[in-house]
Write a protein that holds these residues in place. Structure first.
Motif, PDB file in Angstrom:
ATOM      1  N   VAL A 198       4.403   2.624  -1.265  1.00  0.00           N
ATOM      2  CA  VAL A 198       5.189   2.042  -2.350  1.00  0.00           C
ATOM      3  C   VAL A 198       5.985   3.127  -3.068  1.00  0.00           C
ATOM      4  CG1 VAL A 198       5.032   0.928  -4.606  1.00  0.00           C
ATOM      5  CG2 VAL A 198       3.696   0.044  -2.684  1.00  0.00           C
ATOM      6  N   ALA A 199       5.367   4.297  -3.261  1.00  0.00           N
ATOM      7  CA  ALA A 199       6.058   5.389  -3.962  1.00  0.00           C
ATOM      8  C   ALA A 199       7.306   5.832  -3.205  1.00  0.00           C
ATOM      9  CB  ALA A 199       5.107   6.571  -4.150  1.00  0.00           C
ATOM     10  N   VAL A 200       7.203   5.916  -1.873  1.00  0.00           N
ATOM     11  CA  VAL A 200       8.371   6.290  -1.068  1.00  0.00           C
ATOM     12  C   VAL A 200       9.450   5.217  -1.180  1.00  0.00           C
ATOM     13  CG1 VAL A 200       9.209   6.657   1.286  1.00  0.00           C
ATOM     14  CG2 VAL A 200       7.081   7.715   0.540  1.00  0.00           C
ATOM     15  N   GLY A 201       9.035   3.957  -1.078  1.00  0.00           N
ATOM     16  CA  GLY A 201      10.000   2.875  -1.203  1.00  0.00           C
ATOM     17  C   GLY A 201      10.679   2.858  -2.553  1.00  0.00           C
ATOM     18  N   ALA A 202       9.888   3.042  -3.618  1.00  0.00           N
ATOM     19  CA  ALA A 202      10.442   3.024  -4.970  1.00  0.00           C
ATOM     20  C   ALA A 202      11.405   4.185  -5.194  1.00  0.00           C
ATOM     21  CB  ALA A 202       9.309   3.070  -5.996  1.00  0.00           C
ATOM     22  N   LEU A 243       5.377  -4.848  -0.371  1.00  0.00           N
ATOM     23  CA  LEU A 243       6.035  -3.544  -0.422  1.00  0.00           C
ATOM     24  C   LEU A 243       7.346  -3.627  -1.182  1.00  0.00           C
ATOM     25  CD1 LEU A 243       6.414  -0.588   0.385  1.00  0.00           C
ATOM     26  CD2 LEU A 243       7.327  -1.384   2.587  1.00  0.00           C
ATOM     27  N   GLU A 244       8.154  -4.638  -0.893  1.00  0.00           N
ATOM     28  CA  GLU A 244       9.442  -4.775  -1.569  1.00  0.00           C
ATOM     29  C   GLU A 244       9.253  -5.012  -3.067  1.00  0.00           C
ATOM     30  OE1 GLU A 244      12.445  -4.341  -0.676  1.00  0.00           O
ATOM     31  OE2 GLU A 244      12.267  -4.140   1.493  1.00  0.00           O
ATOM     32  N   ALA A 245       8.299  -5.875  -3.438  1.00  0.00           N
ATOM     33  CA  ALA A 245       8.100  -6.203  -4.849  1.00  0.00           C
ATOM     34  C   ALA A 245       7.738  -4.969  -5.662  1.00  0.00           C
ATOM     35  CB  ALA A 245       7.013  -7.272  -4.985  1.00  0.00           C
ATOM     36  N   TRP A 246       6.731  -4.231  -5.200  1.00  0.00           N
ATOM     37  CA  TRP A 246       6.290  -3.067  -5.977  1.00  0.00           C
ATOM     38  C   TRP A 246       7.281  -1.914  -5.883  1.00  0.00           C
ATOM     39  CZ3 TRP A 246       2.963  -3.640  -9.668  1.00  0.00           C
ATOM     40  CH2 TRP A 246       2.033  -4.684  -9.597  1.00  0.00           C
ATOM     41  N   SER A 247       7.998  -1.811  -4.771  1.00  0.00           N
ATOM     42  CA  SER A 247       9.048  -0.793  -4.672  1.00  0.00           C
ATOM     43  C   SER A 247      10.162  -1.082  -5.673  1.00  0.00           C
ATOM     44  CB  SER A 247       9.620  -0.743  -3.252  1.00  0.00           C
ATOM     45  OG  SER A 247       8.660  -0.304  -2.325  1.00  0.00           O
ATOM     46  N   MET A 248      10.527  -2.363  -5.801  1.00  0.00           N
ATOM     47  CA  MET A 248      11.556  -2.741  -6.764  1.00  0.00           C
ATOM     48  C   MET A 248      11.128  -2.415  -8.191  1.00  0.00           C
ATOM     49  SD  MET A 248      12.928  -6.426  -5.343  1.00  0.00           S
ATOM     50  CE  MET A 248      13.900  -6.565  -3.847  1.00  0.00           C
ATOM     51  N   ASP A 251      -1.572 -12.840   1.099  1.00  0.00           N
ATOM     52  CA  ASP A 251      -2.927 -12.596   0.598  1.00  0.00           C
ATOM     53  C   ASP A 251      -3.024 -11.281  -0.175  1.00  0.00           C
ATOM     54  OD1 ASP A 251      -3.832 -14.958   1.731  1.00  0.00           O
ATOM     55  OD2 ASP A 251      -4.318 -13.992   3.643  1.00  0.00           O
ATOM     56  N   ARG A 252      -2.331 -10.267   0.320  1.00  0.00           N
ATOM     57  CA  ARG A 252      -2.410  -8.938  -0.302  1.00  0.00           C
ATOM     58  C   ARG A 252      -1.136  -8.705  -1.101  1.00  0.00           C
ATOM     59  NH1 ARG A 252      -2.764  -4.981   4.119  1.00  0.00           N
ATOM     60  NH2 ARG A 252      -3.172  -3.503   2.440  1.00  0.00           N
ATOM     61  N   TRP A 253      -1.170  -9.073  -2.370  1.00  0.00           N
ATOM     62  CA  TRP A 253       0.037  -8.970  -3.190  1.00  0.00           C
ATOM     63  C   TRP A 253       0.091  -7.680  -4.010  1.00  0.00           C
ATOM     64  CZ3 TRP A 253      -0.735  -8.521  -8.418  1.00  0.00           C
ATOM     65  CH2 TRP A 253      -1.971  -8.943  -8.902  1.00  0.00           C
ATOM     66  N   ARG A 254      -0.897  -6.793  -3.813  1.00  0.00           N
ATOM     67  CA  ARG A 254      -0.854  -5.498  -4.514  1.00  0.00           C
ATOM     68  C   ARG A 254      -1.457  -4.416  -3.611  1.00  0.00           C
ATOM     69  NH1 ARG A 254      -5.887  -4.306  -6.874  1.00  0.00           N
ATOM     70  NH2 ARG A 254      -7.351  -6.062  -6.880  1.00  0.00           N
ATOM     71  N   PRO A 255      -0.971  -3.168  -3.731  1.00  0.00           N
ATOM     72  CA  PRO A 255      -1.534  -2.071  -2.929  1.00  0.00           C
ATOM     73  C   PRO A 255      -2.957  -1.758  -3.373  1.00  0.00           C
ATOM     74  CG  PRO A 255       0.084  -1.248  -4.515  1.00  0.00           C
ATOM     75  CD  PRO A 255       0.154  -2.733  -4.574  1.00  0.00           C
ATOM     76  N   ARG A 256      -3.792  -1.321  -2.419  1.00  0.00           N
ATOM     77  CA  ARG A 256      -5.203  -1.163  -2.724  1.00  0.00           C
ATOM     78  C   ARG A 256      -5.736   0.253  -2.535  1.00  0.00           C
ATOM     79  NH1 ARG A 256      -7.433  -6.576   0.467  1.00  0.00           N
ATOM     80  NH2 ARG A 256      -6.438  -8.114  -0.917  1.00  0.00           N
ATOM     81  N   ASP A 257      -5.075   1.072  -1.757  1.00  0.00           N
ATOM     82  CA  ASP A 257      -5.616   2.420  -1.535  1.00  0.00           C
ATOM     83  C   ASP A 257      -4.490   3.447  -1.648  1.00  0.00           C
ATOM     84  OD1 ASP A 257      -4.199   2.487   0.944  1.00  0.00           O
ATOM     85  OD2 ASP A 257      -5.873   1.490   1.934  1.00  0.00           O
ATOM     86  N   ARG A 258      -4.870   4.715  -1.467  1.00  0.00           N
ATOM     87  CA  ARG A 258      -3.908   5.805  -1.664  1.00  0.00           C
ATOM     88  C   ARG A 258      -2.753   5.724  -0.674  1.00  0.00           C
ATOM     89  NH1 ARG A 258      -6.424  11.691  -1.983  1.00  0.00           N
ATOM     90  NH2 ARG A 258      -7.426  10.599  -3.733  1.00  0.00           N
ATOM     91  N   GLY A 259      -3.034   5.366   0.571  1.00  0.00           N
ATOM     92  CA  GLY A 259      -1.975   5.271   1.564  1.00  0.00           C
ATOM     93  C   GLY A 259      -0.955   4.209   1.215  1.00  0.00           C
TER      94      GLY A 259
END
Length: 308
Positions: free
Chosen positions: A70-74, A184-189, A57-65
């Motif tokens: 995602v930034a750490v993962g990327a 998380l994996e998608a946007w980190s990639m 359902d949630r395929w994109r990040p929505r808030d700063r946290g």
């Protein structure tokens, strides 16, 4: 039947991730290392995002946290890990790289304990961490008179990759944000691929598209993006839910076996005694650090077998 299915998928995942080190080594004959890693995750990130859109359902990040997560993962799990790994593998055998990377679960535990002082490593856990590091030193075999020798530096870079991945794994778990793992994996990639492109440009890596269309180059890139990344991570998600974190971590110690076999068959790489000893030390380090969790899993598995 479910148990046999899990074992089969586990071995497939180990084969995909183990042989990925061979594909990296083969592809480096045609691609600059950081650009190669970036292209891998350009493709894998798009595929993973499509999967996330279709399944969660949630395929994109929505808030700063969530953006920070995602930034750490990327930055750590994708960009730093693969930049160090791909550059290091220019002068390290596929098997040696896979074995050094298998230290990641040990380092992950070490970082987790360091960031949570109330849950510090026991003396046995510290010994396990040191044994694992000794395994890396045995593989690298640094020459005191020439610490900047190419082979030693290559192993050091692969070790830095394992450190980046371990630190990223801990930080993504400690941040107070939650995302579906697929998202998380998608946007980190995708974010990691963008960072890798920036690093590639900053390093002045050459752009020679004529070399990229060689069949071996196309095959290596496709295998890494589709097999090791897209299919591999989907298998990982499935097995993580079915087996748990401790059992799935064992893939790090089965994958080098597949690396050694495929590296010998495809690249003609020979495994020397020091690499075998290093692998044994890293495996012992893992057992010492994870001894309690492994004991729980063994007891749980024995109870399941007894009840069948």
């Amino acid at each position: 039947m479910t148990r046999f299915r899990n074992v089969g998928l586990f071995l497939v995942l180990a084969a995909l991730w183990g042989s990925a080190f061979v594909a990296i080594r083969a592809g480096l004959e045609y691609f600059p290392p950081v650009l190669f890693a970036a292209l891998r995750y350009d493709v894998a990130g798009v595929l993973m995002l499509a999967y996330a859109v279709a399944t969660v359902d949630r395929w994109r990040p929505r808030d700063r946290g969530e953006l920070l997560l995602v930034a750490v993962g990327a930055t750590l799990l994708i960009a730093a890990y693969h930049a160090f790994l791909f550059v290091g593998q220019q002068h390290a055998t596929a098997a040696a790289a896979a074995i050094v990377v298998s230290l990641s679960p040990v380092l992950t535990t070490g970082f987790a304990r360091a960031l949570l002082p109330a849950d510090a490593l026991s003396p046995v856990g510290v010994a396990g961490l040191l044994v694992g590091l000794a395994g890396v030193a045995v593989i690298a075999r640094p020459d005191p008179s020439n610490l900047l020798a190419t082979d030693s530096v290559a192993i050091l870079l692969v070790f830095c990759a394992a450190v980046a991945f371990a630190l990223g794994s801990v930080l993504t778990r400690t941040l107070e944000a939650s995302l579906p793992i697929e998202t998380l994996e998608a946007w980190s990639m995708l974010g990691g691929a963008a960072l890798l492109h920036v690093v590639s440009i900053a390093l002045g890596e050459p752009l020679e598209p004529s070399a990229w269309i060689h069949p071996e180059a196309v095959g290596a890139l496709a295998y890494l993006a589709l097999g090791a990344s897209a299919i591999g991570f989907l298998l990982y998600f499935d097995l993580l839910e079915r087996l748990g974190a401790v059992e799935i971590n064992m893939v790090s110690y089965v994958a080098p076996v597949f690396t050694a076999i495929t590296g010998w068959l495809y690249l003609g790489e020979v495994i020397d005694a020091a690499t075998v000893v290093g692998f044994a030390l890293i495996a012992v380090g893992f057992v010492l650090v994870k001894r309690r969790a492994l004991s729980r899993e063994l007891r749980h598995g024995w109870r399941r077998l007894s009840s069948d």
